[in-house]
Design an enzyme around this catalytic site. Structure first.
Site, PDB file in Angstrom:
ATOM      1  N   ARG A  21      -2.854  18.586  -4.511  1.00 35.60           N
ATOM      2  CA  ARG A  21      -1.525  18.079  -4.878  1.00 35.60           C
ATOM      3  C   ARG A  21      -0.566  18.167  -3.698  1.00 35.60           C
ATOM      4  O   ARG A  21       0.291  17.309  -3.500  1.00 35.60           O
ATOM      5  CB  ARG A  21      -0.967  18.859  -6.082  1.00 35.60           C
ATOM      6  CG  ARG A  21       0.509  18.580  -6.355  1.00 35.60           C
ATOM      7  CD  ARG A  21       0.963  19.142  -7.694  1.00 35.60           C
ATOM      8  NE  ARG A  21       0.543  20.499  -7.941  1.00 35.60           N
ATOM      9  CZ  ARG A  21       1.127  21.590  -7.430  1.00 35.60           C
ATOM     10  NH1 ARG A  21       2.172  21.473  -6.605  1.00 35.60           N
ATOM     11  NH2 ARG A  21       0.682  22.795  -7.733  1.00 35.60           N
ATOM     12  N   TYR A  61      14.516  -4.791  -9.882  1.00 37.09           N
ATOM     13  CA  TYR A  61      13.321  -4.667 -10.722  1.00 37.09           C
ATOM     14  C   TYR A  61      13.663  -3.953 -12.030  1.00 37.09           C
ATOM     15  O   TYR A  61      14.390  -2.957 -12.042  1.00 37.09           O
ATOM     16  CB  TYR A  61      12.237  -3.912  -9.950  1.00 37.09           C
ATOM     17  CG  TYR A  61      11.085  -3.417 -10.784  1.00 37.09           C
ATOM     18  CD1 TYR A  61      10.328  -4.292 -11.551  1.00 37.09           C
ATOM     19  CD2 TYR A  61      10.755  -2.067 -10.801  1.00 37.09           C
ATOM     20  CE1 TYR A  61       9.272  -3.837 -12.325  1.00 37.09           C
ATOM     21  CE2 TYR A  61       9.691  -1.605 -11.559  1.00 37.09           C
ATOM     22  CZ  TYR A  61       8.965  -2.489 -12.326  1.00 37.09           C
ATOM     23  OH  TYR A  61       7.923  -2.022 -13.087  1.00 37.09           O
ATOM     24  N   ASP A  95      13.772  -1.600  -1.072  1.00 38.78           N
ATOM     25  CA  ASP A  95      12.479  -1.842  -1.718  1.00 38.78           C
ATOM     26  C   ASP A  95      11.871  -3.079  -1.059  1.00 38.78           C
ATOM     27  O   ASP A  95      12.371  -4.191  -1.209  1.00 38.78           O
ATOM     28  CB  ASP A  95      12.692  -2.066  -3.218  1.00 38.78           C
ATOM     29  CG  ASP A  95      11.386  -2.218  -3.983  1.00 38.78           C
ATOM     30  OD1 ASP A  95      10.377  -2.600  -3.354  1.00 38.78           O
ATOM     31  OD2 ASP A  95      11.376  -1.978  -5.204  1.00 38.78           O
ATOM     32  N   LYS A 140       1.046  -3.508  -5.398  1.00 34.19           N
ATOM     33  CA  LYS A 140       1.158  -4.933  -5.112  1.00 34.19           C
ATOM     34  C   LYS A 140       0.480  -5.285  -3.787  1.00 34.19           C
ATOM     35  O   LYS A 140      -0.715  -5.088  -3.632  1.00 34.19           O
ATOM     36  CB  LYS A 140       2.621  -5.347  -5.131  1.00 34.19           C
ATOM     37  CG  LYS A 140       3.186  -5.557  -6.538  1.00 34.19           C
ATOM     38  CD  LYS A 140       3.333  -4.289  -7.355  1.00 34.19           C
ATOM     39  CE  LYS A 140       4.018  -4.516  -8.675  1.00 34.19           C
ATOM     40  NZ  LYS A 140       4.267  -3.266  -9.405  1.00 34.19           N
TER      41      LYS A 140
END
Length: 445
Positions: free
Chosen positions: A79, A131, A214, A239
């Site tokens: 982690r 978004y 972004d 994406k």
């Protein structure tokens, strides 16, 4: 390979993501990695020193052996840091011209972590056409959990009007300015250097205000926001960076070590980190990013030009077309490599600007029946949310990706039931155009 570790205050260490190093274990000098594709293929994929493998092995181990207490090889617990995640973080940071990269389990986790790095009671200035998931986090999560308020501002349009709107929105408690460019789904183009100059010169703005861009729609191939003055660039890796619709991830890249350390602390403390396998897949996808983005852009431009000539289409929204109001800003902000890679010459001045195209049918925007008929008649395009994969996707934002946006905001932004968003894939362009033609015809348009 051994990577430097950054103490994160949790009893663990997190690997420090760097865009370059003086020399890796295989003897390759990072200074030789100048070209975009060279960086994408080699940074983070140095030959394995133990076996010589040219593709990094997948490190699935959740923990790592120590020779003594605190004496480890750069990793303690997966982690906090993992070799595959580190490789991907370094590669993306290099492509965005940043020094640090931090990968997360989704783009939304990047958004959440950035907001969690802001003081409670902060104020955010966000582009209004944002978004839907980001809008939801700002308005439904950050406000409840941290007392953060957000002003949604139109950041495109006439320069004087943008100045007035942004200047009015900034307050002394503003800690974050959030930009998407182009925006989702109406592809408005934001002049990043203009917004940066307005924020930095505002009399009420703290010098600590962070500016985030972004860059999901553009990818580092088409746009490098850090070079335009942003403090941090983020992506939904799901994406274009991964590009194969088989990974959900997010990433941030930046040059601010102090803020990067804070984000790394939260990355470890919150624990929204990607798996080693997802990181491995995303690094694999990154190697073909330049080739894919060239093809996405060329095909999207051709499709935008076709739709622009179709009598059933009211508006085509593609910044690479001269008809787009942000065309000149888009031309100025797109990277030189993307401009020079365009193979076709057009007298109109059109150029590829990413693989996303939106268009409005010439029908009543309150009636979803025409769009539903078009979408249900397609044979190659897949009706699905998301974008940036090798396959072409199409969707109705008003009822899908932006369904969480308040109705009044959707109306104000022009997100009616006649607005269709397309993610142009890598199929033959002629097949995609024919598919759109027959679907429009089947809908009687």
């Amino acid at each position: 390979m051994t990577v430097p570790a950054v103490a994160n205050g949790s009893g663990h260490t997190a690997s420090s993501s760097t865009a370059s190093s003086s020399q890796n274990d295989a003897g390759h000098h990072a200074a030789a990695f100048q070209g975009f594709s060279t960086k994408a293929i080699h940074i983070g994929s140095e030959p394995n020193p133990a076996t010589g493998a040219v593709i990094p092995p997948i490190s699935l181990s959740s923990t790592f052996a120590q020779d003594g207490i605190g004496n480890h090889k750069g990793y303690e617990y997966s982690r906090s840091g993992n070799p595959n995640r580190d490789s991907f973080e370094r590669a993306v940071a290099a492509l965005e011209n940043g020094t640090r990269g931090l990968a997360f389990s989704s783009g939304s986790a990047v958004t959440a972590t950035i907001l969690n790095s802001m003081p409670a009671g902060s104020h955010v200035v966000s582009v209004n056409d944002v978004y839907g998931g980001t809008y939801r986090y700002f308005t439904k999560v950050a406000t409840a959990s941290q007392g953060i308020t957000t002003s949604f501002v139109q950041m495109d349009g006439a320069k004087d009007e943008v100045k007035e709107r942004v200047n009015q929105a900034i307050r002394k408690e503003t800690s974050l300015v959030w930009i998407e460019t182009p925006t989702n789904p109406t592809l408005r183009v934001i002049d990043v250097p203009l917004i940066v100059s307005l924020v930095r010169s505002h009399p009420l703005a703290s010098p600590d205000v962070k500016i985030v861009v972004d860059n999901t729609f553009m990818s580092p191939w088409f746009q490098n926001p850090l070079d335009l003055g942003a403090d941090l660039v983020m992506h939904s890796v799901t994406k274009y960076l991964n590009g194969h619709s088989d990974v959900v991830m997010g990433i941030a890249a930046l040059n601010d070590d102090e803020w990067a350390d804070r984000l790394a602390f939260l990355q470890n403390s919150i624990g929204a980190v990607p798996s080693p396998f997802d990181s491995w897949l995303a690094l694999r996808g990154l190697k073909t990013l330049s080739l894919r983005m060239k093809a996405h852009g060329e095909s999207a431009l051709a499709i935008a030009q076709y739709l622009d000539s179709h009598p059933a289409i009211e508006t085509v929204i593609y910044p690479g077309l001269p008809s787009h109001p942000g065309h000149e800003v888009a031309r100025r902000q797109v990277t030189k490599r993307a401009r020079s890679a365009h193979t076709a010459s057009t007298e109109s001045g059109a150029f590829p600007y990413g693989g996303m195209v939106s268009f409005r049918l010439k029908v009543d925007p309150s009636d979803d029946a025409p769009a539903d008929k078009v979408l249900s008649s397609l044979r190659i395009f897949t009706l699905a949310e998301s974008l940036g994969g090798v396959e072409s996707l199409i969707e109705l934002p008003s009822k899908m990706t932006h369904g969480s946006v308040a109705l009044e905001d959707r109306i104000r932004l022009g997100i009616g039931h006649n607005l269709i968003r397309v993610s142009v894939g890598l199929e033959e362009t002629s097949d995609l155009i024919e598919d759109l033609r027959q679907a429009l015809a089947a809908a009687g348009l």
